[in-house]
Design an enzyme around this catalytic site. Structure first.
Site, PDB file in Angstrom:
ATOM      1  N   LYS A  10     -28.212 -44.128 -28.149  1.00 10.88           N
ATOM      2  CA  LYS A  10     -27.872 -44.835 -26.913  1.00 10.88           C
ATOM      3  C   LYS A  10     -26.818 -45.871 -27.285  1.00 10.88           C
ATOM      4  O   LYS A  10     -26.944 -47.060 -27.008  1.00 10.88           O
ATOM      5  CB  LYS A  10     -29.143 -45.470 -26.321  1.00 10.88           C
ATOM      6  CG  LYS A  10     -28.970 -46.057 -24.939  1.00 10.88           C
ATOM      7  CD  LYS A  10     -28.646 -45.027 -23.847  1.00 10.88           C
ATOM      8  CE  LYS A  10     -28.278 -45.737 -22.554  1.00 10.88           C
ATOM      9  NZ  LYS A  10     -27.686 -44.833 -21.556  1.00 10.88           N
ATOM     10  N   ASP A  54     -30.262 -40.303 -22.585  1.00  8.10           N
ATOM     11  CA  ASP A  54     -30.523 -39.994 -21.171  1.00  8.10           C
ATOM     12  C   ASP A  54     -29.887 -38.652 -20.788  1.00  8.10           C
ATOM     13  O   ASP A  54     -30.509 -37.812 -20.133  1.00  8.10           O
ATOM     14  CB  ASP A  54     -30.062 -41.141 -20.249  1.00  8.10           C
ATOM     15  CG  ASP A  54     -28.660 -41.645 -20.554  1.00  8.10           C
ATOM     16  OD1 ASP A  54     -28.088 -41.260 -21.597  1.00  8.10           O
ATOM     17  OD2 ASP A  54     -28.117 -42.419 -19.739  1.00  8.10           O
ATOM     18  N   ASP A  70     -39.754 -39.913 -30.249  1.00  8.01           N
ATOM     19  CA  ASP A  70     -41.087 -39.893 -29.632  1.00  8.01           C
ATOM     20  C   ASP A  70     -40.992 -39.380 -28.199  1.00  8.01           C
ATOM     21  O   ASP A  70     -41.744 -38.493 -27.787  1.00  8.01           O
ATOM     22  CB  ASP A  70     -41.678 -41.307 -29.648  1.00  8.01           C
ATOM     23  CG  ASP A  70     -43.032 -41.360 -28.970  1.00  8.01           C
ATOM     24  OD1 ASP A  70     -43.860 -40.480 -29.274  1.00  8.01           O
ATOM     25  OD2 ASP A  70     -43.250 -42.252 -28.125  1.00  8.01           O
ATOM     26  N   TYR A 125     -40.640 -49.146 -34.200  1.00  8.47           N
ATOM     27  CA  TYR A 125     -42.004 -48.932 -34.683  1.00  8.47           C
ATOM     28  C   TYR A 125     -42.421 -49.907 -35.781  1.00  8.47           C
ATOM     29  O   TYR A 125     -43.593 -49.971 -36.143  1.00  8.47           O
ATOM     30  CB  TYR A 125     -42.181 -47.479 -35.137  1.00  8.47           C
ATOM     31  CG  TYR A 125     -42.479 -46.558 -33.974  1.00  8.47           C
ATOM     32  CD1 TYR A 125     -41.468 -46.233 -33.068  1.00  8.47           C
ATOM     33  CD2 TYR A 125     -43.754 -46.042 -33.762  1.00  8.47           C
ATOM     34  CE1 TYR A 125     -41.733 -45.413 -31.991  1.00  8.47           C
ATOM     35  CE2 TYR A 125     -44.019 -45.220 -32.676  1.00  8.47           C
ATOM     36  CZ  TYR A 125     -43.006 -44.911 -31.799  1.00  8.47           C
ATOM     37  OH  TYR A 125     -43.280 -44.100 -30.723  1.00  8.47           O
ATOM     38  N   ASP A 140     -42.150 -35.362 -26.415  1.00  6.73           N
ATOM     39  CA  ASP A 140     -43.126 -35.093 -25.350  1.00  6.73           C
ATOM     40  C   ASP A 140     -42.466 -34.234 -24.269  1.00  6.73           C
ATOM     41  O   ASP A 140     -43.067 -33.284 -23.757  1.00  6.73           O
ATOM     42  CB  ASP A 140     -43.641 -36.398 -24.719  1.00  6.73           C
ATOM     43  CG  ASP A 140     -44.980 -36.838 -25.314  1.00  6.73           C
ATOM     44  OD1 ASP A 140     -45.183 -36.623 -26.530  1.00  6.73           O
ATOM     45  OD2 ASP A 140     -45.819 -37.395 -24.569  1.00  6.73           O
TER      46      ASP A 140
HETATM   47  C1  IPM Z   1     -46.531 -39.394 -31.525  1.00 12.05           C
HETATM   48  C2  IPM Z   1     -47.410 -40.397 -30.808  1.00 12.05           C
HETATM   49  C3  IPM Z   1     -47.433 -41.702 -31.599  1.00 12.05           C
HETATM   50  C4  IPM Z   1     -46.024 -42.218 -31.671  1.00 12.05           C
HETATM   51  C5  IPM Z   1     -48.396 -42.749 -31.016  1.00 12.05           C
HETATM   52  C6  IPM Z   1     -49.818 -42.234 -31.003  1.00 12.05           C
HETATM   53  C7  IPM Z   1     -48.319 -44.073 -31.734  1.00 12.05           C
HETATM   54  O1  IPM Z   1     -46.976 -40.564 -29.503  1.00 12.05           O
HETATM   55  O2  IPM Z   1     -46.847 -39.047 -32.677  1.00 12.05           O
HETATM   56  O3  IPM Z   1     -45.559 -38.942 -30.945  1.00 12.05           O
HETATM   57  O4  IPM Z   1     -45.578 -42.961 -30.786  1.00 12.05           O
HETATM   58  O5  IPM Z   1     -45.348 -41.896 -32.638  1.00 12.05           O
HETATM   59 MG    MG Z   2     -45.394 -39.282 -28.965  1.00 13.95          MG
END
Ligand code: IPM
Ligand code: MG
Length: 356
Positions: A192, A225, A249, A135, A253
């Site tokens: 990883k 993974d 990240d 990042y 999700d």
């Molecule tokens: C999160 C989002 C951000 C990230 C994006 C919007 C840059 O996906 O907060 O998880 O990758 O951290």
């Molecule tokens: Mg995210």
């Protein structure tokens, strides 16, 4: 003298502008001792005067506020997304909000796409390093536009950064309980290191070192993974997971998918002892923005997380209980099975909170 906590509110773009007002309304219904100041950072402001973060913006947030409540950034009118990067990633990095804490819990068994998973089965927390890794966007391109083009994207892992996030995870494990009141027991480090040996080696060494200071806490290691497969196959044993920025990240999700979609997921971007920032895990969702259909519960739960962080645990618990009640009574938006709009779902929760 006012004991009110000072909160900077940055709703941002898209559905951020719809869900944050609901979170604010619910905090007000809880009579939380907060003083709110709205900031207009986001795409609208950027399109007017090209400002992403005003001069001294982060310094002002750090100096004058106890916490920051953020909505989401991202707008099709700003294809580069520069404002999102400069505001959100800027805040995380420049304010050194190094621990991204993302709790994963299930409010209703029907939200989980996995077979046979009940509410009690899903109660883990991802502690994501929030200031380093890929990042930092370090690197460059060479011979761009030619057949010999080279793109280099660096992955930064500092001893200090790795150590403090791993320590944070152990400390979190030692001092936090599960929702059923039982203690947290295990920290799982995800990397990883079989492919990325330099960074992985550092994480491995530091993990072992810090683990030795917390001998009562179990440790576990998984490659990212393999962890993804485990999260989908059987997430029941997961407790505290610590990982780098990028893996954090991705797996959050996936984890949001387990708990009913991004609309339900809350997060805190923390730097102990300093102004911290709280944001729902979801983004600005341009396709559904402005239609009063976005789920406000992620933002409302995020506000509760912020209040708990500021010491208002009673208010936070009342808000969480009201959201749970809304879920149980299907007083929700359509993404999780209800028929209400964003404002109506927020209003229902606010009304419940004010009665508790
Ligand atoms: C999160 C989002 C951000 C990230 C994006 C919007 C840059 O996906 O907060 O998880 O990758 O951290
Ligand atoms: Mg995210």
């Amino acid at each position: 003298m006012s004991a009110k906590k000072r909160i900077a509110v940055i709703a941002g773009d898209g559905i951020g502008k719809e869900v944050i007002p609901q979170a604010v309304r619910v905090m007000e219904a809880a009579a939380a001792a907060v003083e709110l100041t709205a900031f207009d950072w986001g795409a609208d402001r950027y399109l007017v005067d090209k400002t992403t973060v005003p001069p001294e913006g982060f310094a002002t947030l750090a100096r004058d506020f106890d916490a920051i409540l953020v909505g989401a950034f991202g707008d099709p009118r700003v294809p580069s997304n520069i404002h999102a990067r400069e505001i959100l990633l800027g805040m995380r990095c420049k304010m050194d909000l190094y621990a991204n804490v993302r709790p994963v819990r299930l409010m209703d068994a029907s939200f989980c796409p996995l077979k046979g998973i009940e509410r009690k089965d899903l109660d883990f927390v991802v502690i994501r390093e929030n200031t380093e890794g890929v990042y930092g966007d370090l690197g460059g391109v060479f011979k761009q536009g030619t057949a010999d083009e080279v793109a280099i994207q660096e992955d930064i892992n500092t001893r200090k950064g790795v150590e403090r996030i791993i320590r944070y995870a152990f400390e979190f494990c030692a001092t936090n309980q599960k929702i059923d009141g039982s203690p947290r027991r295990r920290v799982l480090m995800c990397d990883k290191s079989n492919a990325m040996t330099h960074a992985g080696g550092l994480w491995q060494r530091v993990f072992k070192e810090i683990a030795a200071e917390y001998s009562h806490i179990e440790t576990q290691h998984m490659y990212v993974d393999a962890l993804c497969m485990q999260m989908v196959r059987d997430p029941r044993g997961l407790d505290v997971i610590v990982t780098n920025n990028m893996f954090g990240d991705i797996i959050t999700d996936l984890a949001a998918g387990l708990q009913g979609g991004l609309g339900m997921a809350a997060s805190g971007n923390l730097r102990p002892g300093h102004t911290s920032m709280f944001e729902p895990v979801h983004g600005s969702a341009p396709p559904i923005a402005g239609k009063n259909i976005a789920n406000p519960f992620g933002a409302i739960l995020t506000a509760a997380m912020m209040l708990a962080h500021l010491g208002m645990t009673g208010e936070a618990q009342r808000i969480e209980a009201a959201v749970l009640e809304a879920v149980q009574q299907k007083k929700t938006t359509a993404d999780i099975g209800g028929t209400l709009g964003t404002r109506e779902a927020g209003g229902w929760v606010a009304e419940r909170v004010s009665r508790r």
